[in-house]
Design a protein around this motif. Structure first.
Motif, PDB file in Angstrom:
ATOM      1  N   ARG A 149      46.352  25.271  34.840  1.00 50.30           N
ATOM      2  CA  ARG A 149      45.258  24.438  34.920  1.00 50.30           C
ATOM      3  C   ARG A 149      44.367  24.720  35.953  1.00 50.30           C
ATOM      4  N   HIS A 150      44.960  24.964  37.165  1.00 48.77           N
ATOM      5  CA  HIS A 150      44.286  25.284  38.430  1.00 48.77           C
ATOM      6  C   HIS A 150      43.816  26.639  38.570  1.00 48.77           C
ATOM      7  N   PHE A 151      44.597  27.616  38.077  1.00 47.73           N
ATOM      8  CA  PHE A 151      44.351  29.091  38.235  1.00 47.73           C
ATOM      9  C   PHE A 151      44.687  29.675  36.743  1.00 47.73           C
ATOM     10  N   PRO A 152      43.526  29.737  35.760  1.00 46.82           N
ATOM     11  CA  PRO A 152      43.980  30.246  34.653  1.00 46.82           C
ATOM     12  C   PRO A 152      44.445  31.483  34.312  1.00 46.82           C
ATOM     13  N   THR A 153      43.987  32.381  35.512  1.00 47.39           N
ATOM     14  CA  THR A 153      44.542  33.745  35.471  1.00 47.39           C
ATOM     15  C   THR A 153      45.176  33.948  36.924  1.00 47.39           C
ATOM     16  N   ARG A 154      46.002  34.937  36.879  1.00 52.10           N
ATOM     17  CA  ARG A 154      46.603  35.669  38.009  1.00 52.10           C
ATOM     18  C   ARG A 154      45.455  36.100  39.170  1.00 52.10           C
ATOM     19  N   LEU A 155      44.418  36.717  38.614  1.00 50.48           N
ATOM     20  CA  LEU A 155      43.305  37.137  39.588  1.00 50.48           C
ATOM     21  C   LEU A 155      42.509  35.774  40.153  1.00 50.48           C
ATOM     22  N   ALA A 156      42.443  34.550  39.381  1.00 52.57           N
ATOM     23  CA  ALA A 156      41.823  33.352  39.907  1.00 52.57           C
ATOM     24  C   ALA A 156      42.519  32.959  40.936  1.00 52.57           C
ATOM     25  N   LEU A 157      44.010  33.036  41.103  1.00 53.95           N
ATOM     26  CA  LEU A 157      44.940  32.680  42.118  1.00 53.95           C
ATOM     27  C   LEU A 157      44.713  33.533  43.370  1.00 53.95           C
ATOM     28  N   LEU A 158      44.642  34.945  43.082  1.00 51.08           N
ATOM     29  CA  LEU A 158      44.577  35.888  44.074  1.00 51.08           C
ATOM     30  C   LEU A 158      43.155  35.592  44.946  1.00 51.08           C
ATOM     31  N   GLU A 159      42.186  35.433  44.110  1.00 56.21           N
ATOM     32  CA  GLU A 159      40.915  35.160  44.514  1.00 56.21           C
ATOM     33  C   GLU A 159      40.902  34.034  45.641  1.00 56.21           C
ATOM     34  N   THR A 160      41.412  32.887  45.262  1.00 55.07           N
ATOM     35  CA  THR A 160      41.528  31.727  45.802  1.00 55.07           C
ATOM     36  C   THR A 160      42.426  32.022  47.285  1.00 55.07           C
ATOM     37  N   VAL A 161      43.324  32.536  47.288  1.00 54.28           N
ATOM     38  CA  VAL A 161      44.179  32.771  48.274  1.00 54.28           C
ATOM     39  C   VAL A 161      43.208  33.731  49.269  1.00 54.28           C
ATOM     40  N   SER A 162      42.629  34.790  48.914  1.00 52.28           N
ATOM     41  CA  SER A 162      41.648  35.547  49.375  1.00 52.28           C
ATOM     42  C   SER A 162      40.505  34.761  50.370  1.00 52.28           C
ATOM     43  N   ARG A 163      40.092  34.028  49.570  1.00 51.69           N
ATOM     44  CA  ARG A 163      38.721  33.340  50.073  1.00 51.69           C
ATOM     45  C   ARG A 163      39.010  32.436  51.021  1.00 51.69           C
TER      46      ARG A 163
END
Lengths: 187, 187
Positions: free
Chosen positions: B37-51
């Motif tokens: 729900r929070h990170f629909p894709t692995r990319l969204a998760l990676l980008e959150t960590v990076s940001r």
């Protein structure tokens, strides 16, 4: 086919761009059979280029051992290591891709470290280099400079700029006088 | 699922090791539906960590702007940049693998450069940094240190050692007195 000075850079570029033996032969103006006789595999060719590069740097270290100024000798050699690495960037990666049978990175590092050690030792003896600096530190810093500048539009110029900054120090707090040197050595 | 301090390092490690969202959810002790729900894709998760990582470093720069000693402030921030990059090594590569839609490296560099510029300007004004050094130079050198030490058994310790050497200089020829500083500034 001799991989030598005038053609070397063009050959490096071709090899690293993934050129086939046939393409390299065409560019070198010889038959692909001739290339194949000397280098039965692309790996053999890559290894020859890599070995030649390391030999050149080891030769340079021997030549520079005769330079009167030990600081100039060491810094000139480190600068040569950077220039050579910039020219052949991608070579280590290409070798790694060729698989586990290929000449490994640590063999190259060991040869370079052996070649540079006498230059560093002399610089430390002459007090122009802090005694806690190791040859491994120096090679690591040079590798970092090459890696950090490889995607720059002018990698050789940028790498040299980073090298000069590293030699001068970003912010050396003050000169070491003899007493300070003794303190640093004891660390 | 909040990616926060205590769990952040473990999550970084999992993400960079190529863990699935399901594995991350299990480790975080929540359902995979919650993660999704929070990170629909692995990319969204990676980008959150990076940001988040970049935001932290920008925040640190703002905090350090109040430090009385401008040399300490700048060097502390650069040291934080290295430590953060060592922890999240592989993150940039992972983002790059996720494809061209992902947050690009130059966006991150630009944010970091903007954050570090006031610290560098103050250090130059105070004469503790040569005036020809740019924030781009500093970031490039830090990136090089991180890249050159990432395969070391103790990357954080080794990167710090390389940082200290770079700050002190491999062989600063002599102290800059005020006249020399003026000369350097004119270059």
């Amino acid at each position: 086919v001799r991989i030598q000075s005038a053609d070397a850079r063009r050959n490096y570029a071709l090899i690293l761009a993934g050129a086939s033996l046939e393409q390299i032969a065409r560019t070198a103006g010889v038959g692909s059979a001739t290339v194949r006789r000397h280098f039965p595999t692309r790996l053999a060719l890559l290894e020859t280029v890599s070995r030649k590069r390391i030999e050149e740097l080891c030769g340079r270290a021997h030549e520079l051992a005769d330079t009167a100024d030990s600081r100039v000798a060491l810094l000139q050699w480190l600068s040569d290591v950077i220039a050579s690495s910039v020219r052949s960037r991608g070579l280590a990666a290409a070798l790694a891709l060729e698989g586990p049978g290929s000449m490994d990175e640590s063999t190259c590092s060991a040869a370079l470290e052996d070649a540079g050690t006498p230059l560093l030792d002399r610089a430390i003896q002459d007090g122009v280099m802090a005694s806690h600096v190791t040859i491994d530190d120096l090679i690591t810093l040079m590798v970092g400079i090459v890696l950090a500048t490889e995607h720059h539009p002018e990698p050789a110029t940028e790498a040299d700029r980073m090298f000069q900054l590293t030699v001068a120090g970003l912010s050396p707090q003050r000169c070491l006088d003899d007493a300070d040197r003794a303190t640093v050595s004891r660390e």
